[in-house]
Scaffold this active site. Structure first.
Site, PDB file in Angstrom:
ATOM      1  N   HIS A 411       0.830  -1.216   0.000  1.00 47.28           N
ATOM      2  CA  HIS A 411       0.000   0.000   0.000  1.00 47.28           C
ATOM      3  C   HIS A 411       0.858   1.257   0.000  1.00 47.28           C
ATOM      4  O   HIS A 411       0.587   2.224  -0.725  1.00 47.28           O
ATOM      5  CB  HIS A 411      -0.922  -0.003   1.230  1.00 47.28           C
ATOM      6  N   GLU A 651      -5.014  -7.940 -25.186  1.00 45.74           N
ATOM      7  CA  GLU A 651      -3.739  -8.189 -24.510  1.00 45.74           C
ATOM      8  C   GLU A 651      -3.313  -9.650 -24.556  1.00 45.74           C
ATOM      9  O   GLU A 651      -2.350 -10.037 -23.884  1.00 45.74           O
ATOM     10  CB  GLU A 651      -3.787  -7.692 -23.063  1.00 45.74           C
ATOM     11  N   ASP A 675       0.949  -7.059 -21.051  1.00 44.82           N
ATOM     12  CA  ASP A 675       0.675  -8.492 -21.165  1.00 44.82           C
ATOM     13  C   ASP A 675       0.782  -8.972 -22.604  1.00 44.82           C
ATOM     14  O   ASP A 675       1.234 -10.096 -22.854  1.00 44.82           O
ATOM     15  CB  ASP A 675      -0.717  -8.807 -20.619  1.00 44.82           C
ATOM     16  N   CYS A 722      -2.883   1.468 -23.725  1.00 50.37           N
ATOM     17  CA  CYS A 722      -2.742   1.902 -22.336  1.00 50.37           C
ATOM     18  C   CYS A 722      -1.596   1.219 -21.603  1.00 50.37           C
ATOM     19  O   CYS A 722      -1.457   1.380 -20.393  1.00 50.37           O
ATOM     20  CB  CYS A 722      -4.048   1.679 -21.565  1.00 50.37           C
TER      21      CYS A 722
END
Length: 802
Positions: A411, A651, A675, A722
């Protein structure tokens, strides 16, 4: 652009005895080679092999300089094609190697082929190597050659590595001079005497070096260079602020010194104050970090209000223990009990008990809560960051983070990257004291503690250049990304957190091209409910003030499963139960997210994106669930955009092959190159053995992107990209040249890509892309691409970026 080593002084930074040993060991190895070699070429070949091995690089080459015709010739190499030895020659005005002699300073490039001085020699086979570091070999203040190291992985060499290579070059220079002399001697007797002279000179040089460098001046107190893992890029300079170690009652009375009644009252007062703090902190988290699970703090409050825990503490106080000792004993009992449980979720509750115990103990001891406001520029240093510490990251005066624990996907790391705070993890903080001056290099994973003046000045120079570069780019924020001949390219941002919106707006994003929704699910203790998701997505959409937001449904799996999702171990998780496969199998959870995204579309323009699609059947099933979600919202009377566009991520190779079928079922495509490249080339980019094979400019990758783009455009549908490839200016001309009209990337990269687009003609990019698509090898693609970029005058843009 000058490298960090370009302006460093000749005197090396004082080092510890432990750090000097590898340098001397390497020099001793070189001296051994000298004594055992029979000829100059064999000697140099062994030297470059040893240097490559000891510096952990794939290539080491030595070019010798001939002053008469001012040319450099490759004399020895390991890593490059050996047939190129003696054949590769260049003038001082050519190539990066010639540039070293021109400047007589080290030259470093993260991607050598993107450098304007790069010259390609096909016979070397060096197109697979990216990073480049070279230093001049100087003999009697005159150039004698150039020593080069290269790696296939794009990386920035550290200052220490630059110094080491310069030290080696200094040692090699005397060897070259003496060895050349040996080859000109005519008799064996003269050869023997020359060898003695050379060895004597080498020993004198070594002794002089040891006297000069081996016995440095006393090291300043607290001075160190700590190596860790780069978790968030950039660099920062500030004063260390240490989070305190866990409190204990050590040194305090274990037996109570007042009446049990007074001690219990003191304990209850600390308990009440702790509960008030948790409530206040929960409200703060909900306002500033909506992705975080504030309900965790509710459970902390409930634990503190639990009568069983308090009854046990108060019973021990009545038996004669102090409140502190009683609390510690009860907390320890609970922690051990939870940790012994077989269920992972229950084991984690032990950490919660430990956390709340610390809070109450701090209030019992009258110790102020960890500082929440910084009065000066600081670097936060801690073993790890708990949930309550994450709010510290938001403060404006916090410039960097150094952690002993955690990972790049923790985090704290994710939040630090989102806020563009340089972060290094895996560092032993024991050598850092409160108030120490620190430099955090989040690119190289290095932390300097009380660094010497030359290092401080170098980073200050880099910071000035970085700020000047950003000022130049900031002028482009409100200008469109349009080529010189009028072609408009949409530049959007990829985001993870709500706080990312500030940077998307700051850097001129035209929308959100990819909102990854995984982080809130990973940070919570269960799947988010519909209302929680609606609130979060609506804040994102409202924050973009009318600009479109593309929300990707959950892309869980492979390397990111939430703790509450029980997943059996898989041999190959990247080819297993992940992404849309999880969503379709858990239809109720999936529809909850679909309804939440649809409801958020009532706030502003939203597009829905589905990851990891590999078949038409998957798309048809997704559309059925979307329709069911719409009908459920109609029945509940919730408004939503009935024309909300849906799209799929391209992907995997099957999606490329089925593109002409898939496009009929959706409104848009988004190409996920991270990917796609891995699956097309069968390469795990996180595997160091095969990572060099991960190549965005591979002909198969370019053709897959071009094919998918052509299919979408012929169908009159939108298509964007992206993946990380969108943020790489080396790839920009190829991407827009094949017809992509929208690129989505991290907000930080938008100004650089915009500047490049505004500096070229679309027609030229198209012509260049057509040539690239005809080429069969990566080497030819890169050679053609870099030549085209030079012709268009955009190499300088990519150099600034790298």
């Amino acid at each position: 652009m000058p490298t960090p080593a370009a302006n460093e002084p000749r005197r090396a930074r004082p080092q510890t005895r432990a750090r000097r040993r590898p340098v001397f060991s390497l020099l001793e190895d070189i001296s051994t080679i000298v004594t055992q070699s029979q000829d100059l070429r064999g000697m140099l070949e062994r030297i470059v092999e040893v240097v490559a091995e000891r510096m952990d690089t794939e290539v080491c080459s030595l070019y010798l300089y001939e002053p008469r015709d001012r040319r450099l010739t490759l004399w020895a190499t390991t890593g490059l094609d050996r047939s190129s030895i003696g054949r590769v020659s260049m003038s001082v005005s050519e190539g990066l190697v010639g540039y070293v002699i021109e400047r007589m300073q080290p030259v470093m490039a993260i991607d050598a082929m993107a450098h304007p001085r790069y010259k390609y020699f096909p016979e070397t086979g060096e197109e697979r190597y990216h990073s480049f570091l070279a230093v001049p070999v100087v003999e009697r203040q005159q150039p004698a050659g150039v020593l080069v190291v290269q790696t296939s992985r794009r990386r920035r060499f550290s200052l220490a590595e630059v110094r080491l290579l310069r030290t080696i070059a200094a040692h090699v220079s005397s060897i070259i001079g003496q060895a050349r002399l040996l080859e000109t001697l005519e008799s064996k007797e003269e050869e023997r005497r020359a060898l003695q002279r050379r060895m004597s000179a080498a020993l004198r040089d070594l002794e002089a070096y040891e006297k000069r460098e081996g016995k440095p001046k006393p090291v300043p107190a607290g001075h160190a260079r700590l190596t860790g893992i780069a978790a968030s890029p950039g660099f920062a300079i500030g004063r260390a602020h240490l989070l305190e170690a866990p409190l204990t009652s050590g040194g305090l009375p274990q037996r109570r010194t007042r009446s049990a009644r007074e001690e219990i009252q003191r304990y209850r007062a600390a308990l009440r104050k702790s509960i008030e703090e948790i409530v206040h902190f929960r409200n703060r988290v909900r306002a500033t970090l909506p992705e975080m699970d504030a309900s965790i703090l509710d459970s902390h409050r409930l634990m503190l209000e639990d009568e069983t825990l308090s009854a046990r503490v108060e019973a021990l106080i009545r038996e004669g223990l102090s409140a502190e000792a009683s609390l510690e004993r009860v907390v320890k009992e609970y922690v051990e009990r939870f940790r012994s449980m077989g269920d992972a979720y229950l084991r984690e509750r032990g950490l919660d008990i430990q956390d709340i115990g610390q809070r109450v103990l701090r209030n019992l001891l009258g110790v102020r809560e960890r500082g929440r406001n910084f009065s000066a520029t600081v670097i936060l240093v801690a073993n790890e960051l708990a949930l309550s510490d994450l709010v510290l990251i938001e403060q404006a005066e916090l410039k960097g983070i150094v952690l002993a624990g955690g990972g790049v996907t923790s985090h704290a790391s994710i939040l630090a990257r989102s806020l563009e705070i340089p972060t290094v993890i895996g560092v032993d903080p024991s050598e850092i004291r409160e108030g120490d001056r620190l430099i955090v290099d989040g690119n190289a994973g290095i932390v300097y503690v009380n660094p010497p003046l030359d290092i401080v000045r170098e980073y200050e120079r880099l910071e000035r250049e970085y700020r000047a570069f950003n000022r130049e780019l900031s002028a482009l924020r409100d200008l469109p990304a349009v080529t010189r001949d009028g072609k408009r390219i949409k530049l959007e941002a990829n985001i993870v957190l709500f706080s990312d919106l500030n940077y998307a707006r700051q850097h001129g994003a035209e929308g959100i091209g990819l909102y990854r929704t995984e982080f809130p699910f990973l940070s919570h203790r269960d799947f988010l409910g519909e209302e929680e998701q609606v609130e979060l997505y609506s804040r994102i959409v409202a924050g973009m003030e009318g600009k479109p937001v593309t929300i990707r449904t959950l892309d869980l799996g492979a390397d990111k499963y939430p703790a509450y999702l029980r997943v059996p171990r898989e041999e190959n998780p990247f080819l297993g139960w992940r992404s849309i496969r999880i969503s379709l199998e858990m239809a109720d959870v999936f529809k909850t997210q679909l309804r939440a995204i649809l409801r958020a579309s009532a706030v502003g323009p939203v597009r829905m994106l589905f990851p990891m699609i590999s078949s038409v059947e998957e798309v048809l099933r997704v559309k059925e669930l979307v329709q069911e979600a719409r009908e459920e919202l109609d029945q509940a009377g919730h408004p939503y955009d009935r024309g909300l566009p849906i799209g799929v991520m391209v992907e995997v190779p099957s999606a490329v092959d089925l593109a002409h079928h898939l496009i009929r079922e959706v409104d848009f495509f988004s190409i996920g190159t991270n990917d796609l490249i891995q699956y097309l080339l069968a390469v795990d980019r996180n595997n160091r053995k095969v990572a060099p094979l991960y190549e965005p400019l591979h002909p198969a990758v370019l053709r897959a992107i071009a094919h998918t783009t052509r299919v979408a455009r012929e169908a009159g549908k939108e298509i964007s990209i992206c993946g990380e490839m969108a943020a790489d200016p080396v790839c920009t001309l190829a991407l827009i040249g094949v017809g992509l009209e929208a690129l989505s990337m991290g907000p930080f990269f938008i100004p650089v890509i915009k500047r490049l687009i505004r500096s070229v003609d679309f027609a030229s990019a198209e012509r260049l892309a057509r040539r690239l698509l005809e080429l069969p090898t990566v080497k030819e693609v890169k050679s053609c691409l870099f030549e085209g970029m030079r012709e268009l005058g955009v190499i300088d843009v990519t150099e600034l970026y790298h």
